[in-house]
Design a protein around this motif. Structure first.
Motif, PDB file in Angstrom:
ATOM      1  N   THR A  19       0.815  -1.217   0.000  1.00  0.00           N
ATOM      2  CA  THR A  19       0.000   0.000   0.000  1.00  0.00           C
ATOM      3  C   THR A  19       0.850   1.268   0.000  1.00  0.00           C
ATOM      4  N   TYR A  20       2.145   1.132   0.279  1.00  0.00           N
ATOM      5  CA  TYR A  20       3.075   2.275   0.334  1.00  0.00           C
ATOM      6  C   TYR A  20       2.637   3.326   1.351  1.00  0.00           C
ATOM      7  N   LYS A  21       2.004   2.852   2.443  1.00  0.00           N
ATOM      8  CA  LYS A  21       1.697   3.791   3.528  1.00  0.00           C
ATOM      9  C   LYS A  21       2.988   4.365   4.091  1.00  0.00           C
ATOM     10  N   GLU A  22       4.008   3.512   4.186  1.00  0.00           N
ATOM     11  CA  GLU A  22       5.337   3.968   4.600  1.00  0.00           C
ATOM     12  C   GLU A  22       6.334   3.489   3.543  1.00  0.00           C
ATOM     13  N   ASP A  23       6.583   4.322   2.567  1.00  0.00           N
ATOM     14  CA  ASP A  23       7.482   3.965   1.465  1.00  0.00           C
ATOM     15  C   ASP A  23       8.900   4.385   1.837  1.00  0.00           C
ATOM     16  N   TRP A  24       9.516   3.569   2.686  1.00  0.00           N
ATOM     17  CA  TRP A  24      10.798   3.954   3.274  1.00  0.00           C
ATOM     18  C   TRP A  24      11.990   3.358   2.535  1.00  0.00           C
ATOM     19  N   ASN A  25      13.119   3.991   2.757  1.00  0.00           N
ATOM     20  CA  ASN A  25      14.420   3.510   2.281  1.00  0.00           C
ATOM     21  C   ASN A  25      15.357   3.498   3.482  1.00  0.00           C
ATOM     22  N   LEU A  26      15.797   2.305   3.870  1.00  0.00           N
ATOM     23  CA  LEU A  26      16.637   2.151   5.062  1.00  0.00           C
ATOM     24  C   LEU A  26      18.076   1.883   4.651  1.00  0.00           C
ATOM     25  N   SER A  27      18.981   2.744   5.095  1.00  0.00           N
ATOM     26  CA  SER A  27      20.412   2.539   4.873  1.00  0.00           C
ATOM     27  C   SER A  27      21.027   2.146   6.214  1.00  0.00           C
ATOM     28  N   LEU A  28      21.350   0.862   6.354  1.00  0.00           N
ATOM     29  CA  LEU A  28      21.755   0.304   7.649  1.00  0.00           C
ATOM     30  C   LEU A  28      23.279   0.149   7.708  1.00  0.00           C
ATOM     31  N   LYS A  29      23.897   0.895   8.605  1.00  0.00           N
ATOM     32  CA  LYS A  29      25.349   0.839   8.759  1.00  0.00           C
ATOM     33  C   LYS A  29      25.771  -0.383   9.584  1.00  0.00           C
ATOM     34  N   PRO A  30      27.013  -0.794   9.490  1.00  0.00           N
ATOM     35  CA  PRO A  30      27.492  -1.938  10.286  1.00  0.00           C
ATOM     36  C   PRO A  30      27.242  -1.728  11.773  1.00  0.00           C
ATOM     37  N   GLY A  31      26.684  -2.738  12.440  1.00  0.00           N
ATOM     38  CA  GLY A  31      26.402  -2.686  13.864  1.00  0.00           C
ATOM     39  C   GLY A  31      25.084  -2.032  14.214  1.00  0.00           C
ATOM     40  N   ALA A  32      24.378  -1.486  13.217  1.00  0.00           N
ATOM     41  CA  ALA A  32      23.136  -0.762  13.489  1.00  0.00           C
ATOM     42  C   ALA A  32      21.930  -1.690  13.476  1.00  0.00           C
ATOM     43  N   LYS A  33      20.878  -1.268  14.183  1.00  0.00           N
ATOM     44  CA  LYS A  33      19.608  -1.976  14.208  1.00  0.00           C
ATOM     45  C   LYS A  33      18.496  -0.997  13.834  1.00  0.00           C
ATOM     46  N   ALA A  34      17.387  -1.530  13.342  1.00  0.00           N
ATOM     47  CA  ALA A  34      16.258  -0.670  12.976  1.00  0.00           C
ATOM     48  C   ALA A  34      14.989  -1.490  12.919  1.00  0.00           C
ATOM     49  N   THR A  35      13.863  -0.807  13.057  1.00  0.00           N
ATOM     50  CA  THR A  35      12.540  -1.434  12.936  1.00  0.00           C
ATOM     51  C   THR A  35      11.709  -0.640  11.930  1.00  0.00           C
ATOM     52  N   ARG A  36      11.056  -1.336  11.032  1.00  0.00           N
ATOM     53  CA  ARG A  36      10.218  -0.697  10.028  1.00  0.00           C
ATOM     54  C   ARG A  36       8.908  -1.490   9.893  1.00  0.00           C
ATOM     55  N   THR A  37       7.908  -0.856   9.308  1.00  0.00           N
ATOM     56  CA  THR A  37       6.628  -1.528   9.056  1.00  0.00           C
ATOM     57  C   THR A  37       6.280  -1.434   7.572  1.00  0.00           C
ATOM     58  N   VAL A  38       5.623  -2.479   7.073  1.00  0.00           N
ATOM     59  CA  VAL A  38       5.128  -2.513   5.701  1.00  0.00           C
ATOM     60  C   VAL A  38       3.657  -2.899   5.753  1.00  0.00           C
ATOM     61  N   TYR A  39       2.825  -2.207   4.958  1.00  0.00           N
ATOM     62  CA  TYR A  39       1.389  -2.445   4.953  1.00  0.00           C
ATOM     63  C   TYR A  39       0.996  -3.070   3.612  1.00  0.00           C
ATOM     64  N   PHE A  40       0.230  -4.158   3.690  1.00  0.00           N
ATOM     65  CA  PHE A  40      -0.156  -4.889   2.488  1.00  0.00           C
ATOM     66  C   PHE A  40      -1.677  -4.945   2.353  1.00  0.00           C
ATOM     67  N   ASP A  41      -2.135  -4.895   1.113  1.00  0.00           N
ATOM     68  CA  ASP A  41      -3.537  -5.159   0.795  1.00  0.00           C
ATOM     69  C   ASP A  41      -3.591  -6.562   0.191  1.00  0.00           C
ATOM     70  N   VAL A  42      -4.372  -7.446   0.793  1.00  0.00           N
ATOM     71  CA  VAL A  42      -4.367  -8.857   0.395  1.00  0.00           C
ATOM     72  C   VAL A  42      -5.726  -9.270  -0.142  1.00  0.00           C
ATOM     73  N   TYR A  43      -5.733 -10.337  -0.938  1.00  0.00           N
ATOM     74  CA  TYR A  43      -6.970 -10.837  -1.542  1.00  0.00           C
ATOM     75  C   TYR A  43      -7.700 -11.820  -0.627  1.00  0.00           C
ATOM     76  N   GLY A  44      -6.934 -12.704   0.038  1.00  0.00           N
ATOM     77  CA  GLY A  44      -7.543 -13.761   0.843  1.00  0.00           C
ATOM     78  C   GLY A  44      -7.109 -13.699   2.292  1.00  0.00           C
ATOM     79  N   ASN A  45      -7.305 -14.797   2.978  1.00  0.00           N
ATOM     80  CA  ASN A  45      -6.974 -14.892   4.396  1.00  0.00           C
ATOM     81  C   ASN A  45      -5.628 -15.575   4.601  1.00  0.00           C
ATOM     82  N   GLY A  46      -5.184 -15.571   5.876  1.00  0.00           N
ATOM     83  CA  GLY A  46      -3.933 -16.206   6.223  1.00  0.00           C
ATOM     84  C   GLY A  46      -4.085 -17.693   6.470  1.00  0.00           C
TER      85      GLY A  46
END
Length: 233
Positions: free
Chosen positions: A190-217
């Motif tokens: 859905t590109y609610k959060e269309d991010w670009n993460l540049s992760l340096k050595p030793g670094a940590k990060a948390t991101r979220t991605v939102y999807f629109d799906v057709y069926g169930n899990g």
């Protein structure tokens, strides 16, 4: 038969042409005006209808050959054999390139577990560049005023953890992640959060991605050749 007529009229036209030439010679060179005039007049009088017959024979010959070829193709098909319209070419694949292309596009929209190293949601996957990626949880998200009604009645929110244990900076993008439902069909980012993460050595990060799906899990979240499978909470 038409070929024989074509040859016959052609031969007579040739004789008329010879008579015309001889008549011209007699009329001008040999001073035999009477005989020359008669030969020229006769060759012209006979030549015009003969020329018409010659042209008619040509016109009749072409449709007959086309009709014969059509009848041969019809007989082959009625016998249960196939008709070769490739012009003798051995490479028949070019006639199916478009359909193969559609098949390939359809295959790309489906999830095949054998194509991926599989993890469960919450497990960390190590990549060759030294980064560790974890799809930590999948949640239902109802959306907001920015988005249309989701196809399955809800969006899937994926929380993703990154850790770079390697020696070089690594880039990640939101649209690198894909999702597939229980029927193995892919959803949309859905590109609610269309991010670009540049992760340096030793670094940590948390991101979220939102999807629109057709069926169930259960759903399968995919990054490169790795997938994480689990249900939404």
């Amino acid at each position: 038969m038409t070929v024989l007529l074509l040859i016959f009229f052609g031969f007579l036209l040739f004789l008329c042409l010879v008579a015309l030439i001889v008549g011209v010679i007699l009329f001008i060179v040999r001073k035999g005006k009477m005989l020359g005039a008669l030969m020229m007049a006769g060759s012209l009088v006979l030549g015009f209808p003969l020329f018409g017959g010659f042209m008619a024979s040509i016109i009749m010959t072409a449709p007959m050959e086309y009709h014969n070829n059509s009848m041969m193709m019809h007989d082959d098909l009625m016998d249960g054999s196939t008709y070769d319209d490739t012009g003798g070419s051995d490479d028949s694949s070019s006639y199916y390139d478009d359909s193969d292309e559609y098949t390939d596009d359809w295959d790309e929209d489906e999830y095949y577990s054998d194509d991926y190293t599989q993890y469960k949601v919450g497990q960390a996957a190590e990549f060759e560049d030294g980064t560790w990626v974890t799809v930590s949880k999948l949640e239902k998200w109802t959306g907001d005023s920015e988005f249309q009604t989701p196809m399955a009645g809800f969006y899937v929110k994926a929380t993703i953890l990154f850790e770079n244990k390697g020696k070089e900076t690594v880039d990640f993008y939101a649209d690198e992640f894909q999702i597939y439902d229980q029927d193995n069909f892919d959803g949309d980012n859905t590109y609610k959060e269309d991010w670009n993460l540049s992760l340096k050595p030793g670094a940590k990060a948390t991101r979220t991605v939102y999807f629109d799906v057709y069926g169930n899990g259960p759903f399968h979240v995919v990054l490169s050749d790795v997938s994480w499978s689990g249900s939404v909470k």
